[in-house]
Design an enzyme around this catalytic site. Structure first.
Site, short mmCIF file in Angstrom:
data_model
loop_
_atom_site.label_atom_id
_atom_site.label_comp_id
_atom_site.label_asym_id
_atom_site.label_seq_id
_atom_site.Cartn_x
_atom_site.Cartn_y
_atom_site.Cartn_z
N GLY A 261 0.83 -1.22 0.00
CA GLY A 261 0.00 0.00 0.00
C GLY A 261 0.85 1.25 0.00
O GLY A 261 0.55 2.23 -0.69
N LYS A 262 1.94 1.23 0.77
CA LYS A 262 2.84 2.39 0.80
C LYS A 262 3.55 2.58 -0.53
O LYS A 262 3.85 3.69 -0.95
CB LYS A 262 3.87 2.22 1.93
N ASP A 263 3.78 1.49 -1.23
CA ASP A 263 4.52 1.52 -2.49
C ASP A 263 3.66 2.03 -3.66
O ASP A 263 4.16 2.75 -4.52
CB ASP A 263 5.01 0.09 -2.80
N TYR A 381 -0.71 8.24 -7.35
CA TYR A 381 -0.14 8.10 -6.01
C TYR A 381 1.37 8.37 -6.03
O TYR A 381 1.89 9.15 -5.25
CB TYR A 381 -0.43 6.69 -5.49
N LEU A 425 10.95 4.28 4.74
CA LEU A 425 10.14 4.47 5.95
C LEU A 425 9.20 3.29 6.12
O LEU A 425 8.58 2.84 5.16
CB LEU A 425 9.32 5.77 5.82
#
Length: 471
Positions: A261-263, A381, A425
């Site tokens: 999801g962060k990627d 995104y 992160l």
């Protein structure tokens, strides 16, 4: 460990009694053997060292011993109670025979409980040090085929891999000492050895070579590109005769919801996870392997959290074959296991939900639309999070991310690499930093652009999206 002590120890037997009653009502009178339990628990405490310098081999050893001591104390307490409740003082022949059988089967079917997790790159460092010491080149610089060939030749051979004169950096020594601690403890002290950031078969073979215990070795595929490549990587692994003989027809594969999801943003990650699960199951069927999917879901919405029953119902058809493994993260463990009735409800959801409502497979039109939306969502995104030059500065000024890194509330450092940017992160501080501002950027960024794109392209898509949502 307090959850095991306070709620799970009593909660599981209480839950199993109505399950057995339900099975009996269906005409299944045989009890599930205690050494083939419906529900098994593991913990990452003291084992999850992925980027955490504080989880040393000594910590793993201490936590392992502490868990065994706690289990022994809990059994002792129960046996002590039974001594006062039961007046028997002599063992009958029948009981002696039964006890002997039980003892033999318990030795044969060892349970697997406390997991180890380490990043694939750390194993590469160790093997690189070994090959350089042996004067055969740099493992890190070898192509994939050569790495695989060398690992298999070592796995099939009998000579020791490590000599006492191997020069070790602090990091290499830490990894090797962890394997040494694993080898010291009884095999049933550990569950799976999870390889985070796994990308290829050699990541799994490397751990098989370094392990001295027959643990389950589980690749964890996390980023979008790794999820896309996961089915092909697992197929290559299953095509190796040595490995297929080693796993005896069973494999566990973990997929990471938070880092994907962060990627790529939540919409794209969710769709890629769905497709990866479908393809992994096809690969397992092709090679005759029983696959258990291990879902590394977070607790919050931005980490693919949400109601348990919806998470189970949203799995693709045929991906839950009588077994399912999920993480219950620190931030939600209280609401799942904090009290006995919550423990009961959580176990009930995991046991009953999927069988009662088999999932529907998406039709080809839906798939095409999702593929198109995912491309738009990822582009949008990433254009903000990774390509906008002012984004990092904005993120650090608008959220308490830096303060989070200094607070002693996480199970590990906030970054994998101290000098890295957003990409290094960890998913937890990334999500929680936004949560503090109530801005929730990781939850929605990219969604709007994807919906807008397909609706403006063709107004019929709006009705299709409604059908997809309802079904």
């Amino acid at each position: 460990m307090s959850y095991f002590h306070e709620t799970i120890w009593k909660g599981v037997p209480k839950f199993l009694r109505p399950v057995y009653t339900a099975l009996k009502n269906l005409g299944i009178n045989e009890r599930v053997p205690y050494n083939a339990p419906l529900i098994q628990f593991s913990s990452w405490m003291g084992g999850d060292r992925d980027g955490n310098p504080r989880v040393t081999p000594e910590v793993t050893r201490d936590v392992c011993l502490l868990a065994r001591m706690m289990a022994a104390n809990m059994y002792f307490s129960q046996i002590e109670d039974l001594m006062f409740e039961l007046s028997m003082w002599r063992c009958s022949d029948e009981l002696r025979v039964r006890a002997d059988k039980l003892h033999r089967s318990s030795k044969k079917d060892a349970k697997h409980y406390i997991d180890i997790r380490q990043e694939s790159d750390r194993h590469t460092d160790v093997l690189d040090a070994i090959t350089k010491h042996l004067d055969i080149g740099s493992y890190r610089e070898w192509p994939e085929e050569r790495r695989q060939e060398w690992l298999l030749s070592e796995l099939r051979g009998k000579r020791p891999l490590l000599g006492p004169d191997l020069p070790k950096s602090e990091e290499v020594a830490d990894v090797l000492d962890t394997f040494h601690v694993i080898s010291e403890q009884p095999a049933d002290s550990f569950g799976a050895y999870i390889i985070s950031m796994a990308t290829a078969p050699f990541d799994v073979l490397a751990v098989e070579l370094l392990l001295k215990q027959p643990l389950r070795v589980v690749p964890l595929f996390e980023k979008l590109a790794d999820l896309e490549a996961a089915p092909a990587a697992v197929a290559r692994l299953f095509s190796i005769d040595w490995y297929r003989n080693r796993i005896n027809g069973k494999q566990e594969v973990m997929i990471g919801y938070s880092d994907s999801g962060k990627d790529a943003g939540r919409l794209s990650a969710a769709w890629q996870l769905y497709k990866a699960k479908e393809e992994l199951v096809k690969v397992a069927k092709q090679y005759g392997v029983k696959l258990t999917m291990f879902h590394g879901r977070g607790g919050t919405v931005g980490r693919e959290g949400g109601p348990t029953h919806l998470a189970i119902l949203s799995q693709p058809p045929d991906t839950i074959h009588s077994s399912l493994r999920v993480t219950v993260q620190g931030e939600v463990i209280e609401q799942s296991f904090g009290e006995e009735h919550l423990c009961f409800r959580t176990l009930q959801r995991f046991t009953a939900e999927h069988g009662m409502h088999p999932p529907v497979s998406p039709n080809p039109e839906w798939r095409e639309l999702m593929d198109e939306m995912a491309l738009v969502a990822t582009k949008e995104y990433r254009s903000v999070v990774f390509q906008e030059p002012r984004f990092v500065e904005y993120f650090r000024l608008a959220t308490p991310e830096l303060e989070y890194g200094r607070m002693n509330i996480g199970s590990r450092p906030s970054k994998r690499k101290p000098s890295g940017g957003i990409e290094s992160l960890r998913a937890i501080p990334w999500i929680f930093a936004w949560t503090q501002t109530r801005f929730h950027l990781p939850v929605w960024l990219g969604f709007g652009a994807a919906f807008k794109h397909v609706i403006e392209k063709d107004t019929k898509n709006l009705q299709m999206l409604r059908d997809m949502y309802n079904q």
